[in-house]
Write a protein that holds these residues in place. Structure first.
Motif, PDB file in Angstrom:
ATOM      1  N   VAL A   4      -2.110   2.633   7.531  1.00 42.32           N
ATOM      2  CA  VAL A   4      -3.408   2.749   6.862  1.00 42.32           C
ATOM      3  C   VAL A   4      -3.824   1.378   6.357  1.00 42.32           C
ATOM      4  CG1 VAL A   4      -4.702   3.836   4.987  1.00 42.32           C
ATOM      5  CG2 VAL A   4      -2.816   5.077   6.062  1.00 42.32           C
ATOM      6  N   LEU A   5      -5.098   1.065   6.508  1.00 40.47           N
ATOM      7  CA  LEU A   5      -5.677  -0.104   5.841  1.00 40.47           C
ATOM      8  C   LEU A   5      -6.788   0.393   4.948  1.00 40.47           C
ATOM      9  CD1 LEU A   5      -6.260  -3.149   5.358  1.00 40.47           C
ATOM     10  CD2 LEU A   5      -7.761  -3.065   7.363  1.00 40.47           C
ATOM     11  N   MET A  19      -1.607   4.059  -3.269  1.00 34.40           N
ATOM     12  CA  MET A  19      -0.346   4.540  -3.836  1.00 34.40           C
ATOM     13  C   MET A  19      -0.054   5.974  -3.393  1.00 34.40           C
ATOM     14  SD  MET A  19       0.942   4.647  -7.801  1.00 34.40           S
ATOM     15  CE  MET A  19      -0.333   5.805  -8.348  1.00 34.40           C
ATOM     16  N   GLN A  20      -1.064   6.844  -3.459  1.00 33.08           N
ATOM     17  CA  GLN A  20      -0.846   8.238  -3.087  1.00 33.08           C
ATOM     18  C   GLN A  20      -0.504   8.369  -1.607  1.00 33.08           C
ATOM     19  OE1 GLN A  20      -3.699  11.152  -4.431  1.00 33.08           O
ATOM     20  NE2 GLN A  20      -4.019  10.139  -6.388  1.00 33.08           N
ATOM     21  N   LEU A  21      -1.150   7.592  -0.750  1.00 34.32           N
ATOM     22  CA  LEU A  21      -0.852   7.666   0.683  1.00 34.32           C
ATOM     23  C   LEU A  21       0.541   7.104   0.980  1.00 34.32           C
ATOM     24  CD1 LEU A  21      -4.299   6.745   2.241  1.00 34.32           C
ATOM     25  CD2 LEU A  21      -3.098   8.929   2.443  1.00 34.32           C
ATOM     26  N   ALA A  22       0.926   6.049   0.279  1.00 38.11           N
ATOM     27  CA  ALA A  22       2.277   5.509   0.459  1.00 38.11           C
ATOM     28  C   ALA A  22       3.316   6.543   0.046  1.00 38.11           C
ATOM     29  CB  ALA A  22       2.443   4.223  -0.350  1.00 38.11           C
ATOM     30  N   GLN A  23       3.023   7.302  -1.004  1.00 37.25           N
ATOM     31  CA  GLN A  23       3.945   8.351  -1.446  1.00 37.25           C
ATOM     32  C   GLN A  23       4.030   9.503  -0.449  1.00 37.25           C
ATOM     33  OE1 GLN A  23       2.096   8.966  -5.300  1.00 37.25           O
ATOM     34  NE2 GLN A  23       3.708   7.841  -6.351  1.00 37.25           N
ATOM     35  N   LEU A  24       3.038   9.572   0.446  1.00 35.35           N
ATOM     36  CA  LEU A  24       3.059  10.574   1.518  1.00 35.35           C
ATOM     37  C   LEU A  24       3.669  10.009   2.800  1.00 35.35           C
ATOM     38  CD1 LEU A  24      -0.482  12.217   1.047  1.00 35.35           C
ATOM     39  CD2 LEU A  24       1.750  13.190   0.433  1.00 35.35           C
ATOM     40  N   ASP A  25       4.327   8.855   2.669  1.00 32.15           N
ATOM     41  CA  ASP A  25       5.070   8.226   3.769  1.00 32.15           C
ATOM     42  C   ASP A  25       4.195   7.553   4.817  1.00 32.15           C
ATOM     43  OD1 ASP A  25       7.564   8.772   2.687  1.00 32.15           O
ATOM     44  OD2 ASP A  25       7.649  10.760   3.607  1.00 32.15           O
ATOM     45  N   TYR A  26       2.982   7.148   4.461  1.00 34.68           N
ATOM     46  CA  TYR A  26       2.208   6.255   5.295  1.00 34.68           C
ATOM     47  C   TYR A  26       2.618   4.827   4.949  1.00 34.68           C
ATOM     48  CZ  TYR A  26      -0.978  10.123   6.360  1.00 34.68           C
ATOM     49  OH  TYR A  26      -1.515  11.303   6.789  1.00 34.68           O
ATOM     50  N   PHE A  27       2.498   3.920   5.923  1.00 38.43           N
ATOM     51  CA  PHE A  27       2.641   2.507   5.587  1.00 38.43           C
ATOM     52  C   PHE A  27       1.239   1.994   5.299  1.00 38.43           C
ATOM     53  CE2 PHE A  27       3.262  -1.929   5.535  1.00 38.43           C
ATOM     54  CZ  PHE A  27       4.607  -2.135   5.254  1.00 38.43           C
ATOM     55  N   VAL A  28       1.035   1.539   4.081  1.00 38.39           N
ATOM     56  CA  VAL A  28      -0.313   1.209   3.625  1.00 38.39           C
ATOM     57  C   VAL A  28      -0.480  -0.299   3.448  1.00 38.39           C
ATOM     58  CG1 VAL A  28      -2.087   1.646   1.905  1.00 38.39           C
ATOM     59  CG2 VAL A  28      -0.409   3.433   2.429  1.00 38.39           C
ATOM     60  N   TYR A  29      -1.493  -0.831   4.103  1.00 38.15           N
ATOM     61  CA  TYR A  29      -1.891  -2.217   3.912  1.00 38.15           C
ATOM     62  C   TYR A  29      -3.039  -2.240   2.915  1.00 38.15           C
ATOM     63  CZ  TYR A  29       1.050  -3.350   7.882  1.00 38.15           C
ATOM     64  OH  TYR A  29       2.126  -3.506   8.717  1.00 38.15           O
ATOM     65  N   LEU A  30      -2.822  -2.923   1.798  1.00 38.81           N
ATOM     66  CA  LEU A  30      -3.826  -3.026   0.750  1.00 38.81           C
ATOM     67  C   LEU A  30      -4.713  -4.225   1.033  1.00 38.81           C
ATOM     68  CD1 LEU A  30      -1.303  -1.478  -0.567  1.00 38.81           C
ATOM     69  CD2 LEU A  30      -2.293  -2.171  -2.766  1.00 38.81           C
ATOM     70  N   GLY A  31      -5.944  -3.964   1.442  1.00 35.36           N
ATOM     71  CA  GLY A  31      -6.892  -5.040   1.674  1.00 35.36           C
ATOM     72  C   GLY A  31      -7.474  -5.498   0.351  1.00 35.36           C
ATOM     73  N   CYS A  32      -7.279  -6.769   0.029  1.00 36.93           N
ATOM     74  CA  CYS A  32      -7.713  -7.296  -1.268  1.00 36.93           C
ATOM     75  C   CYS A  32      -8.452  -8.617  -1.052  1.00 36.93           C
ATOM     76  CB  CYS A  32      -6.515  -7.533  -2.185  1.00 36.93           C
ATOM     77  SG  CYS A  32      -5.460  -6.068  -2.403  1.00 36.93           S
ATOM     78  N   ARG A  33      -9.567  -8.778  -1.731  1.00 36.10           N
ATOM     79  CA  ARG A  33     -10.347 -10.007  -1.577  1.00 36.10           C
ATOM     80  C   ARG A  33      -9.613 -11.217  -2.111  1.00 36.10           C
ATOM     81  NH1 ARG A  33     -16.125 -10.131  -4.446  1.00 36.10           N
ATOM     82  NH2 ARG A  33     -14.722  -9.920  -6.235  1.00 36.10           N
ATOM     83  N   ASP A  34      -8.927 -11.050  -3.233  1.00 38.40           N
ATOM     84  CA  ASP A  34      -8.205 -12.147  -3.871  1.00 38.40           C
ATOM     85  C   ASP A  34      -6.708 -12.012  -3.586  1.00 38.40           C
ATOM     86  OD1 ASP A  34      -8.367 -14.351  -6.185  1.00 38.40           O
ATOM     87  OD2 ASP A  34      -6.632 -13.067  -6.569  1.00 38.40           O
ATOM     88  N   LYS A  35      -6.106 -13.063  -3.058  1.00 36.16           N
ATOM     89  CA  LYS A  35      -4.700 -13.012  -2.655  1.00 36.16           C
ATOM     90  C   LYS A  35      -3.781 -12.717  -3.834  1.00 36.16           C
ATOM     91  CE  LYS A  35      -1.188 -15.686  -0.175  1.00 36.16           C
ATOM     92  NZ  LYS A  35      -0.906 -16.962   0.546  1.00 36.16           N
ATOM     93  N   GLU A  81      -3.914   3.869  12.329  1.00 36.84           N
ATOM     94  CA  GLU A  81      -4.300   5.283  12.305  1.00 36.84           C
ATOM     95  C   GLU A  81      -5.491   5.572  11.399  1.00 36.84           C
ATOM     96  OE1 GLU A  81      -1.170   5.158  14.702  1.00 36.84           O
ATOM     97  OE2 GLU A  81      -0.915   4.499  12.614  1.00 36.84           O
ATOM     98  N   ILE A  82      -5.561   4.866  10.268  1.00 39.24           N
ATOM     99  CA  ILE A  82      -6.603   5.179   9.290  1.00 39.24           C
ATOM    100  C   ILE A  82      -7.180   3.889   8.711  1.00 39.24           C
ATOM    101  CG2 ILE A  82      -7.176   6.368   7.133  1.00 39.24           C
ATOM    102  CD1 ILE A  82      -4.749   8.181   7.626  1.00 39.24           C
ATOM    103  N   LEU A  83      -8.496   3.786   8.725  1.00 40.89           N
ATOM    104  CA  LEU A  83      -9.216   2.715   8.039  1.00 40.89           C
ATOM    105  C   LEU A  83     -10.042   3.346   6.934  1.00 40.89           C
ATOM    106  CD1 LEU A  83     -10.362  -0.175   7.674  1.00 40.89           C
ATOM    107  CD2 LEU A  83     -12.089   0.408   9.401  1.00 40.89           C
ATOM    108  N   ILE A  84      -9.795   2.924   5.699  1.00 42.17           N
ATOM    109  CA  ILE A  84     -10.555   3.424   4.558  1.00 42.17           C
ATOM    110  C   ILE A  84     -11.424   2.289   4.026  1.00 42.17           C
ATOM    111  CG2 ILE A  84     -10.457   4.463   2.256  1.00 42.17           C
ATOM    112  CD1 ILE A  84      -7.727   5.616   2.987  1.00 42.17           C
ATOM    113  N   ASN A  85     -12.717   2.413   4.233  1.00 48.23           N
ATOM    114  CA  ASN A  85     -13.675   1.417   3.746  1.00 48.23           C
ATOM    115  C   ASN A  85     -14.032   1.748   2.304  1.00 48.23           C
ATOM    116  OD1 ASN A  85     -14.141  -0.285   6.110  1.00 48.23           O
ATOM    117  ND2 ASN A  85     -15.009   1.546   7.053  1.00 48.23           N
TER     118      ASN A  85
END
Length: 240
Positions: A4-5, A19-35, A81-85
């Motif tokens: 997921v991104l 956080m909730q998706l990671a707890q459901l065993d997805y690998f989540v990439y957190l897109g953040c404007r500031d590093k 698999e999933i893009l969340i805008n």
């Protein structure tokens, strides 16, 4: 493990959704404007024992940043698999369209509408490689034409004409893209978290971030084939 991104993920609803998706065993990439903010968000999750997460720097208003984020992700995964805008701004008040400055209006649309489009376009190739994937656009009930057609029905809604119009445009993009991709195995839907207390509204919302993230996480986790071009809230499908 499905990937997921989610953009705008270092705080608020974006962080809670990640956080909730990671707890459901997805690998989540957190897109953040500031590093640095992204690194701090990852550390918070690591402190909770959540390790299936990683931060990617992305400014959705900057096409170079979006392309760099896509290249980084392509080097890490074979598909998405999933893009969340989720990244969005409310802009400054006053927003009555009879007096709202075009500078403010353009600023809002640059993030909430054009940012979503260019991010989606860049990551579509990775989404197509997954076979069955989902694009979720985080919208708002203030973008609902049905709701806006009832004058005075929601006084708080009437303060955010510019923001609401950007979400109306986002909803139109959702439907048009969903129809375009209908045969591709990619679903495209909008979801409203509801009036959630975040810095977007000076924490004056009536829902917690946990509650606000729930309909987004539910839609992401279900990912039912054929469910596309729809607008959801916590109680189910809602009116455009």
């Amino acid at each position: 493990m499905k990937t997921v991104l989610t953009t705008g993920a270092n705080k608020g609803i974006g962080f809670e959704t990640a956080m909730q998706l990671a707890q459901l065993d997805y690998f989540v990439y957190l897109g953040c404007r500031d590093k640095e903010n992204g690194m701090e968000a990852i550390q918070k999750l690591l402190d909770l024992g959540i390790t299936n997460v990683e931060s990617i720097q992305i400014d959705v208003t900057n096409i170079i940043s979006v392309r760099q984020a896509r290249q980084i992700l392509e080097a890490k995964v074979s598909s998405l698999e999933i893009l969340i805008n989720n990244a969005g701004i409310v802009g400054s008040l006053l927003q009555d369209l009879s007096i709202c400055s075009l500078e403010n209006l353009r600023w809002i649309f640059e993030t909430n509408f054009f940012g979503v489009i260019q991010t989606t376009q860049e990551f579509l190739p990775l989404l197509k490689k997954s076979g069955q994937s989902s694009i979720i656009n985080v919208s708002s009930e203030v973008g609902s034409l049905a709701a806006m057609s009832v004058p005075g029905g929601n006084p708080s809604r009437d303060k955010f004409h510019a923001y609401g119009s950007s979400k109306t445009a986002l909803n139109a993009f959702t439907v048009l893209l969903a129809n375009e991709l209908r045969e591709s195995g990619i679903s495209v839907n909008s979801v409203t978290p509801g009036h959630t207390a975040t810095d977007l509204n000076q924490f004056k919302g009536t829902k917690s971030v946990e509650q606000g993230a729930t309909p987004i996480v539910t839609l992401a986790a279900q990912n039912i084939p054929g469910i596309t071009a729809k607008f959801f809230k916590d109680s189910g499908e809602t009116s455009w």
